[in-house]
Design a protein around this motif. Structure first.
Motif, PDB file in Angstrom:
ATOM      1  N   ASP A   9       7.933   3.047   1.300  1.00  0.00           N
ATOM      2  CA  ASP A   9       7.139   3.993   2.034  1.00  0.00           C
ATOM      3  C   ASP A   9       6.173   4.786   1.271  1.00  0.00           C
ATOM      4  O   ASP A   9       6.514   5.280   0.222  1.00  0.00           O
ATOM      5  CB  ASP A   9       8.322   4.853   2.340  1.00  0.00           C
ATOM      6  N   LYS A  13       0.634   0.544   3.126  1.00  0.00           N
ATOM      7  CA  LYS A  13       0.658  -0.700   3.931  1.00  0.00           C
ATOM      8  C   LYS A  13       0.275  -0.536   5.412  1.00  0.00           C
ATOM      9  O   LYS A  13      -0.411  -1.490   5.932  1.00  0.00           O
ATOM     10  CB  LYS A  13       1.904  -1.491   3.637  1.00  0.00           C
ATOM     11  N   ARG A  33       4.574  -5.430  14.002  1.00  0.00           N
ATOM     12  CA  ARG A  33       5.296  -4.750  12.978  1.00  0.00           C
ATOM     13  C   ARG A  33       6.711  -5.024  13.051  1.00  0.00           C
ATOM     14  O   ARG A  33       7.286  -5.262  14.358  1.00  0.00           O
ATOM     15  CB  ARG A  33       4.820  -3.418  13.042  1.00  0.00           C
ATOM     16  N   PRO A  35      10.161  -2.190  11.975  1.00  0.00           N
ATOM     17  CA  PRO A  35      10.696  -2.165  13.339  1.00  0.00           C
ATOM     18  C   PRO A  35       9.738  -2.349  14.570  1.00  0.00           C
ATOM     19  O   PRO A  35       8.805  -1.696  14.746  1.00  0.00           O
ATOM     20  CB  PRO A  35      11.804  -1.119  13.612  1.00  0.00           C
ATOM     21  N   ARG A  45      15.175   2.810  15.001  1.00  0.00           N
ATOM     22  CA  ARG A  45      14.736   4.245  14.553  1.00  0.00           C
ATOM     23  C   ARG A  45      15.694   5.305  14.816  1.00  0.00           C
ATOM     24  O   ARG A  45      15.765   6.264  13.920  1.00  0.00           O
ATOM     25  CB  ARG A  45      13.328   4.268  15.354  1.00  0.00           C
ATOM     26  N   ARG A  87       5.541  -4.934   7.754  1.00  0.00           N
ATOM     27  CA  ARG A  87       7.014  -5.173   7.228  1.00  0.00           C
ATOM     28  C   ARG A  87       7.376  -6.564   8.142  1.00  0.00           C
ATOM     29  O   ARG A  87       7.083  -6.846   9.215  1.00  0.00           O
ATOM     30  CB  ARG A  87       7.742  -3.867   7.590  1.00  0.00           C
ATOM     31  N   SER A  91      11.352  -6.723   3.753  1.00  0.00           N
ATOM     32  CA  SER A  91      12.069  -5.505   3.846  1.00  0.00           C
ATOM     33  C   SER A  91      13.588  -5.395   3.992  1.00  0.00           C
ATOM     34  O   SER A  91      14.116  -4.434   3.252  1.00  0.00           O
ATOM     35  CB  SER A  91      11.400  -4.691   5.193  1.00  0.00           C
ATOM     36  N   ARG A  92      14.069  -6.246   4.692  1.00  0.00           N
ATOM     37  CA  ARG A  92      15.478  -6.179   4.443  1.00  0.00           C
ATOM     38  C   ARG A  92      16.014  -6.417   3.071  1.00  0.00           C
ATOM     39  O   ARG A  92      17.232  -6.024   2.813  1.00  0.00           O
ATOM     40  CB  ARG A  92      16.229  -7.222   5.413  1.00  0.00           C
ATOM     41  N   TYR A  95      15.264  -3.256   1.229  1.00  0.00           N
ATOM     42  CA  TYR A  95      15.949  -1.915   1.301  1.00  0.00           C
ATOM     43  C   TYR A  95      17.551  -2.167   1.644  1.00  0.00           C
ATOM     44  O   TYR A  95      18.248  -1.346   1.341  1.00  0.00           O
ATOM     45  CB  TYR A  95      15.251  -1.379   2.723  1.00  0.00           C
ATOM     46  N   GLN A  96      17.994  -3.118   2.458  1.00  0.00           N
ATOM     47  CA  GLN A  96      19.359  -3.187   2.813  1.00  0.00           C
ATOM     48  C   GLN A  96      20.098  -3.654   1.617  1.00  0.00           C
ATOM     49  O   GLN A  96      21.293  -3.449   1.541  1.00  0.00           O
ATOM     50  CB  GLN A  96      19.572  -4.271   4.046  1.00  0.00           C
ATOM     51  N   PHE A 148      15.603   6.635   3.308  1.00  0.00           N
ATOM     52  CA  PHE A 148      15.337   5.640   2.262  1.00  0.00           C
ATOM     53  C   PHE A 148      14.225   6.431   1.392  1.00  0.00           C
ATOM     54  O   PHE A 148      14.044   5.779   0.164  1.00  0.00           O
ATOM     55  CB  PHE A 148      14.550   4.363   2.775  1.00  0.00           C
TER      56      PHE A 148
HETATM   57  P1  TYD Z   1       8.683   1.798   8.615  1.00  0.00           P
HETATM   58  O1  TYD Z   1       7.563   0.496   8.924  1.00  0.00           O
HETATM   59  O2  TYD Z   1       8.070   2.483   7.497  1.00  0.00           O
HETATM   60  O3  TYD Z   1       8.317   2.883  10.066  1.00  0.00           O
HETATM   61  P2  TYD Z   1       7.583   4.242  10.077  1.00  0.00           P
HETATM   62  O4  TYD Z   1       6.123   3.708  10.095  1.00  0.00           O
HETATM   63  O5  TYD Z   1       7.822   4.548  11.614  1.00  0.00           O
HETATM   64  O6  TYD Z   1       7.753   5.065   9.112  1.00  0.00           O
HETATM   65  O7  TYD Z   1       9.977   1.402   8.756  1.00  0.00           O
HETATM   66  C1  TYD Z   1      10.816   2.525   8.912  1.00  0.00           C
HETATM   67  C2  TYD Z   1      11.912   2.444   7.798  1.00  0.00           C
HETATM   68  O8  TYD Z   1      12.814   1.470   7.959  1.00  0.00           O
HETATM   69  C3  TYD Z   1      11.348   2.273   6.416  1.00  0.00           C
HETATM   70  O9  TYD Z   1      11.825   3.261   5.342  1.00  0.00           O
HETATM   71  C4  TYD Z   1      11.603   1.074   5.753  1.00  0.00           C
HETATM   72  C5  TYD Z   1      13.109   0.935   6.584  1.00  0.00           C
HETATM   73  N1  TYD Z   1      13.275  -0.546   6.847  1.00  0.00           N
HETATM   74  C6  TYD Z   1      14.590  -1.111   6.404  1.00  0.00           C
HETATM   75  O10 TYD Z   1      15.328  -0.438   5.772  1.00  0.00           O
HETATM   76  N2  TYD Z   1      14.748  -2.574   6.641  1.00  0.00           N
HETATM   77  C7  TYD Z   1      14.032  -3.212   7.392  1.00  0.00           C
HETATM   78  O11 TYD Z   1      14.161  -4.552   7.471  1.00  0.00           O
HETATM   79  C8  TYD Z   1      12.729  -2.769   7.920  1.00  0.00           C
HETATM   80  C9  TYD Z   1      11.756  -3.502   8.840  1.00  0.00           C
HETATM   81  C10 TYD Z   1      12.377  -1.593   7.714  1.00  0.00           C
END
Ligand code: TYD
Length: 198
Positions: A9, A13, A33, A35, A45, A87, A91-92, A95-96, A148
């Motif tokens: 974040d 990007k 994109r 999500p 979200r 993303r 990303s998974r 982050y996950q 996050f």
């Molecule tokens: P983000 O694309 O940054 O959305 P926004 O522009 O609304 O802030 O994604 C939201 C959050 O989700 C960001 O902190 C990253 C997280 N994320 C995951 O944890 N796992 C995933 O697979 C994806 C796609 C996003």
């Protein structure tokens, strides 16, 4: 061709993704994109905002990915279009792997098997890397602080991204996210043009 843009974040990007829409206008790219902009994306979200159970949240991200492939990515690739996603699967794994640690025994193994056999691996992934402090300053200015977006979490997320890039050097292009947006944009534009000509 499927191209993805990844990073923590505040790495820049989403601005890069938006700027590419105009710079690559002549290639008519499908800009998308995760999500996604669907009801499943909305639930993702909501899960983030309400700090849902990490396994439930992870499964929603995977559900969003499945819908994204079916509704956007597969049809566009079948038409031979250029797809650029802000993303995607990495990303998974970044982050996950952090959010699931302590919840399940082997987050990376679990993430691999849950995507196995149906996902589409990108042809090219741009990873924006920058000091976590710089990224946090940017997100704090925007006034958004999802769960996050804490320094120690983002540091682990960025390390997970870098481990993936090391494992697949042919797919990843690592960019210095501290460079000016224009420098990054021109470089990425050139790389995409070079590769779409091949
Ligand atoms: P983000 O694309 O940054 O959305 P926004 O522009 O609304 O802030 O994604 C939201 C959050 O989700 C960001 O902190 C990253 C997280 N994320 C995951 O944890 N796992 C995933 O697979 C994806 C796609 C996003």
């Amino acid at each position: 061709m499927l191209i993805t843009i990844e990073g923590i974040d505040g790495c820049g990007k989403s601005s890069l993704h938006e700027a590419l829409t105009f710079r690559l206008n002549d290639l008519s790219p499908v800009m998308t994109r995760e999500p996604g902009a669907t009801w499943i994306g909305d639930q993702v979200r909501r899960a983030i905002a309400e700090q849902a159970d990490p396994i439930a949240e992870a499964l929603l991200f995977v559900a969003d990915h499945a819908a994204h492939l079916r509704e956007v990515v597969r049809p566009a690739l079948a038409e031979g279009r250029l797809v650029i996603s802000d993303r995607y699967i990495d990303s998974r794994f970044a982050y996950q792997a952090v959010s699931l640690s302590g919840c399940i025994p082997d987050p990376l193994g679990w993430l691999s098997s849950v995507h196995n056999g149906w996902t589409i691996i990108p042809d090219l992934t741009f990873l924006l890397v920058l000091p976590v402090e710089t990224a946090l300053n940017r997100t704090q200015k925007r006034g958004s602080a999802e769960h996050f977006e804490k320094a120690e979490v983002l540091l682990q997320v960025q390390n997970n991204y870098l481990n993936r890039a090391r494992a697949e050097p042919g797919r990843f292009v690592i960019l210095d996210g501290a460079l000016s947006p224009e420098t990054i944009l021109s470089f990425v534009e050139n790389e995409i043009r070079k590769r779409t000509l091949k």
